[in-house]
Write a protein that holds these residues in place. Structure first.
Motif, short mmCIF file in Angstrom:
data_model
loop_
_atom_site.label_atom_id
_atom_site.label_comp_id
_atom_site.label_asym_id
_atom_site.label_seq_id
_atom_site.Cartn_x
_atom_site.Cartn_y
_atom_site.Cartn_z
N ASP A 103 0.75 -1.42 -0.12
CA ASP A 103 -0.40 -0.42 -0.24
C ASP A 103 0.88 1.16 0.20
O ASP A 103 0.50 2.26 -0.83
CB ASP A 103 -1.08 0.25 0.84
N ARG A 116 3.14 1.43 -3.32
CA ARG A 116 1.54 2.70 -4.42
C ARG A 116 1.70 3.80 -4.04
O ARG A 116 1.47 4.59 -5.29
CB ARG A 116 -0.27 1.93 -3.79
N ALA A 166 -7.53 6.80 -10.53
CA ALA A 166 -8.77 6.23 -10.02
C ALA A 166 -7.56 4.96 -10.17
O ALA A 166 -8.18 4.51 -9.53
CB ALA A 166 -9.04 6.08 -11.27
N LEU A 167 -7.05 5.16 -11.17
CA LEU A 167 -6.38 3.76 -11.22
C LEU A 167 -5.21 3.75 -10.23
O LEU A 167 -5.38 2.61 -9.19
CB LEU A 167 -5.67 3.11 -12.87
N CYS A 168 -4.31 4.65 -9.90
CA CYS A 168 -3.17 4.89 -9.14
C CYS A 168 -4.37 4.96 -7.48
O CYS A 168 -4.11 3.91 -6.04
CB CYS A 168 -2.53 5.99 -8.76
N ALA A 169 -5.75 5.34 -7.19
CA ALA A 169 -5.65 4.52 -5.88
C ALA A 169 -6.96 3.05 -5.81
O ALA A 169 -7.06 3.36 -4.38
CB ALA A 169 -7.48 5.98 -6.16
N ASP A 170 -6.99 2.36 -6.48
CA ASP A 170 -7.38 1.13 -6.58
C ASP A 170 -6.47 0.59 -6.30
O ASP A 170 -5.52 0.12 -7.27
CB ASP A 170 -8.29 1.46 -7.72
N GLN A 171 -5.90 -0.58 -5.40
CA GLN A 171 -5.10 -0.89 -5.02
C GLN A 171 -5.22 -2.34 -6.23
O GLN A 171 -3.80 -3.05 -6.75
CB GLN A 171 -4.31 -1.68 -3.69
N VAL A 172 -5.81 -2.96 -6.22
CA VAL A 172 -5.79 -4.73 -6.51
C VAL A 172 -5.66 -4.17 -8.54
O VAL A 172 -5.89 -5.38 -9.08
CB VAL A 172 -7.27 -4.99 -6.27
N LYS A 173 -6.40 -3.19 -8.70
CA LYS A 173 -6.46 -2.45 -10.25
C LYS A 173 -5.45 -2.45 -10.58
O LYS A 173 -5.30 -3.00 -11.81
CB LYS A 173 -7.37 -1.93 -10.42
N THR A 185 -2.65 -4.17 -13.38
CA THR A 185 -2.93 -3.80 -14.52
C THR A 185 -1.04 -4.25 -15.08
O THR A 185 0.07 -4.07 -14.57
CB THR A 185 -2.81 -2.14 -15.07
#
Length: 494
Positions: A36, A39, A472-479, A483
């Motif tokens: 986390d 990220r 939005a992508l960087c804020a979503d750990q799993v997604k 990627t």
């Protein structure tokens, strides 16, 4: 046997190299704080690089060495249209990341910025991901990037805990080179023997002097030195994967090894062995400690030892902004490392000189209520002589407690205090700030501000729609972890 003949029994690889290699080959990041934090570190580091693209002194260094070069599956430099070989891409990414002195920091016996390694990591991962897809294989994912960041932070930071290179005049980018070499070799598929060989070459290289970080020679090389080191790590990893032999006793070889040549008996921060020689000292094994405890620069683009002084000055700004002409003395109470690295008097020659001057970095927020990268530029400095007038009135005092708690493992404070005295005998209170916002002790407060910083930096380069997509992508750990690296990098092309 004659005393004039060398005993030519080739040794095993030095234990330090074996420990690093085994860590890199065996480590597997599990969900939790380290990933986390990595990220958020990725977000912050990329944002720092994007912001630096506003400065021509930085961008003049970027791009292919030969204009018009086309590189198949070339690595991208975020915020640009460049597609480069991984060695030059690592240089360029590292240069932008470090240019404004705004990315993360690690402070111990040695100092440094572990996210400097992202130059090599991202360049290698982007190239490999593209090449894999072209060969019909699965791409590398951003999980691999975050995991490599954790390992690079750990290698650089754990070595730095008890081993001071600055005390013998060597620059901390040596550790960037070592860490980048190790993790890039793993990304590239190195065997243990290849990884050991690569690491040995990182240590046997000539090492950078700290001359360019200190008065009176401070200059802009300090803004690209880490990119150069991370790039060198990529090159050395590539050399080793081509089958180049290593140098097993690079650290311990009598007379010719790094310990004897560069440290000898002069470095008191290195452990003294029974035979009277110096060697690296380790207080803990490699894990994920450094990433979990890394220091983020959130509020100010300033050398980290001054962050709390800047914050204290900002607090005092409302009390002094209308009384600048009445100031008789400004007392900055600080810790030994800050005095040794960034306390300086006299003329400041350039922006790099100013962002490593404790007095300058304290004066600007006292006067203006903010400190941004533009405040270091020549035009701004020339237009505001009040800054140097205040510098001349500053007194630097060491607090032994500040110095002691800076090194204590359960604190790792970076304390500064500022107090302003006026000509009528009055004074402000002494404002003490022991931990900057980016410290782990203030992590909850800092993350929201870090994300705001990232959004602002994205907006300097991309449309609102693209910025929102990236965030939005960087804020979503799993997604994010799932990627593909080359798809992630697609978002940063202009």
């Amino acid at each position: 046997m004659s005393a004039n003949v060398d005993l030519n029994n080739r040794p095993d690889y030095d234990r330090v190299l074996q420990d690093i290699a085994d860590y890199v080959l065996q480590f597997s990041a599990r969900p939790g704080e380290a990933l986390d934090t990595a990220r958020h570190c990725l977000m912050d580091t990329l944002g720092c690089g994007l912001l630096a693209l506003r400065f021509p002194e930085c961008t003049k260094h970027l791009g292919p060495l030969v204009e018009g070069t086309v590189v198949p599956h070339g690595a991208r430099v975020p915020g640009t249209s460049y597609r480069l070989d991984p060695v030059k891409a690592a240089w360029d990414i590292g240069c932008t990341v470090r240019w404004l002195d705004y990315n993360d920091t690690w402070l111990a016996a040695e100092w440094g910025h572990p996210s400097d390694n992202l130059g090599g990591i991202l360049a290698v991962a982007d190239h490999l991901s593209q090449r894999r897809v072209a060969n019909g294989e699965a791409p590398l994912t951003m999980h691999a990037v975050l995991q490599a960041m954790i390992m690079a932070h750990e290698i650089q930071g754990v070595i730095a805990l008890e081993n001071s290179f600055n005390r013998v005049g060597l620059d901390h980018v040596l550790l960037v080179k070592v860490a980048s070499t190790a993790v890039c070799a793993r990304l590239m598929g190195a065997t243990r023997e290849q990884l050991l060989a690569a690491l040995s070459h990182a240590f046997v290289d000539g090492q950078a002097l700290r001359t360019y970080r200190h008065a009176p020679n401070a200059g802009s090389r300090k803004s690209w030195a880490a990119g150069d080191a991370s790039s060198r790590g990529v090159r050395l990893a590539d050399i080793a994967l081509r089958g180049e032999m290593g140098i097993p006793g690079v650290l311990t070889a009598p007379q010719w090894g790094l310990y004897d040549v560069l440290f000898s008996h002069t470095n008191k921060d290195l452990a003294l062995k029974p035979e009277g020689k110096r060697a690296f000292s380790f207080s803990q094994p490699f894990g994920s400690y450094v990433m979990e405890n890394v220091l983020f620069k959130i509020s100010f683009p300033a050398e980290f030892h001054a962050q709390t002084a800047c914050e204290a000055a900002l607090i005092l700004h409302p009390q002094v902004r209308n009384r600048l002409h009445e100031i008789e003395r400004i007392e900055i109470t600080t810790h030994e490392s800050a005095i040794r690295i960034i306390s300086k008097v006299g003329a400041l020659a350039n922006a790099a000189d100013r962002d490593h001057c404790l007095q300058y970095m304290t004066a600007v927020p006292l006067v203006f209520g903010s400190l941004v990268a533009e405040h270091y530029e020549d035009d701004f400095h020339a237009a505001h002589p009040v800054i140097d007038r205040l510098r001349d009135k500053m007194v630097i005092v060491e607090d032994p407690r500040f110095s002691r708690e800076y090194l204590e493992a359960d604190k790792r404070s970076i304390a500064n205090a500022v107090q302003v005295f006026f000509s009528d005998g009055s004074s402000t209170e002494q404002v003490v700030v022991e931990y900057p916002i980016g410290h782990r002790r203030r992590r909850e407060q800092g993350i929201a501000l870090l994300e705001d910083k990232f959004k602002a930096n994205l907006a300097t380069r991309f449309t609102a729609q693209r910025s929102a997509e990236i965030f939005a992508l960087c804020a979503d750990q799993v997604k994010l972890e799932a990627t593909a690296v080359h798809r992630f990098m697609d978002l940063f092309v202009v």
